[in-house]
Design a protein around this motif. Structure first.
Motif: not given
Lengths: 282, 282
Positions: B169-178
């Motif tokens: 959906l976007t290439n502006r960020f990389v997500i990490d969770q928990h």
């Protein structure tokens, strides 16, 4: 417990916090470098095992340092605060070219030595050129503001750390150790959020910060040193946060240093140092 | 899987990654806000539970969203890649005002949906104003470069993360969770060290980044969002490091944001937002 004034014409000894679990037998780079610093075969090292509750910690380090070729090494324990005023112990510290604090519980060190003639003498000796190192709890104790205990986790909450006064060899940084292994970024950030003037130094296991007399830090060992510089902090919500609230911190600078890289605590600049030379292919 | 072009005169929908374990009953702020965004009683939400291996994940979110007053909600699962070409499913996605990915394993999402008409349609719908959220694995999948899996720990090693293409959906960020709960800073830093152009977003549990059409991120929920900006990186040793080697990274900027704070992904500036008003005494 502020740092002692450095006498005219002298320079401070190195300060060597180690993140715990330093390699002791197979390629013990950190301990070897500490020994070389203190004079190698001419070194005279006093080991202070007071943080530890194991009775053989002192003798274990005596053997390790002897094995590494140290000329003279003595384990000096303190069981009571009165021990920290005792003449022979003060004399022995006065002779050493290096002082080494073992791991254990940093509150044992601060409660036993805080405010005693021994603590004062160690600060004065370091200001006159004696090198002082410590591992794990022995690393935490070295600076003026010490992390006594805290919670795990990489994001800070207002109550995730408790500070206590340390030995006070320097007030330029706050140390945390077993850094990667015990997930301690959050509590180090919380410590800096209280007052951002100091630099945060997170030491992985088997990794040390060799801090020169000119306050440049050189990394040694197999892990990394996380340097947190809150000097340009734009905002901290610490003052409004309740104990379990997460804390908002904007504008932290972080450097992840590995062996060979340096950080100048005076100018707050990081350098890749010897890392800039590409690794040899193999 | 690059982001779809936003049609003239339209604006992208919000992108809402959530760090997992969002509160669902007692003060479910994140889900309520997502519902309001999608139109409240007029909202039409499609839940995609494909990341999960539990058979009731879809129906559970159907109940939750119904409870929160959503007009219409449908769980749409994908058991095969052929399902992701199927006409009725494409039609249902085409009607939705909001799309929500549940948690589970992000590789189930990328292997099942990657390169299919459904993935293409979700990108196009988001570019035309449909809001897309996801929690845990469902958050990771949203961006173009996705953390597939990795090691725990706060300092990076060269091999501590494995990336895979995400939904894009976007290439502006990389997500990490928990993020705080599973100590994932090291693997997020490793991901940025490969190529520092993206911003790293580490989401704690019960915490979300509501990313506006203008690419300003607003934090909601009870934890914090760690934003890592490697745009001013001075040095990375990644290219010389072996898989288990620690990585040297100099000059990272980090912001710890809590509910009310914002980060502009375009200008890379953080703001305390509504936090600047001191908390009411109580």
């Amino acid at each position: 417990m502020s740092p002692s004034r450095i006498p005219d014409g002298e320079q401070r000894g190195w300060i060597v916090p180690i993140g715990g679990a330093e390699e002791k037998e197979n390629d013990p780079r950190i301990l070897e470098r500490f020994v070389a610093l203190c004079g190698g075969a001419d070194a005279d090292i006093v080991v202070i095992p007071t943080a530890s509750q194991l009775s053989d910690t002192g003798s274990r380090y005596e053997s390790i340092f002897t094995e590494l070729g140290v000329g003279r090494v003595t384990a000096l324990d303190f069981d009571t605060r009165r021990d920290a005023e005792e003449r022979n112990r003060l004399k022995r510290i006065g002779e050493a070219s290096g002082i080494f604090f073992t791991g254990g519980n940093q509150l044992r060190l601060s409660t036993m030595l805080g405010g005693t003639p021994i603590a004062q003498l160690i600060r004065a000796r370091n200001a006159s050129g004696v090198h002082v190192g410590g591992t794990s709890a022995g690393a935490s104790i070295l600076s003026e503001h010490m992390i006594a205990f805290g919670k795990e986790g990489s994001s800070p909450t207002a109550g995730s750390v408790r500070l206590a006064p340390g030995l006070g060899l320097t007030n330029r940084f706050v140390i945390d150790q077993h850094f990667r292994q015990r997930d301690r970024l959050g509590r180090l950030l919380a410590a800096l959020a209280y007052n951002p003037y100091a630099v945060g130094i997170g030491l992985d296991e088997d990794t040390a910060a060799f801090i020169r007399p000119d306050n440049t830090l050189e990394v040694e060992g197999s892990g990394s040193v996380t340097v947190v510089d809150a000097g340009n902090l734009q905002f901290s919500s610490m003052a409004q946060a309740d104990e379990d609230d997460p804390v908002c911190l904007l504008g932290l600078t972080i450097h992840i240093l590995i062996a060979g890289a340096t950080f100048n605590l005076q100018t707050r600049t990081a350098s890749a140092g010897t890392l800039i030379t590409p690794k040899q292919t193999h």
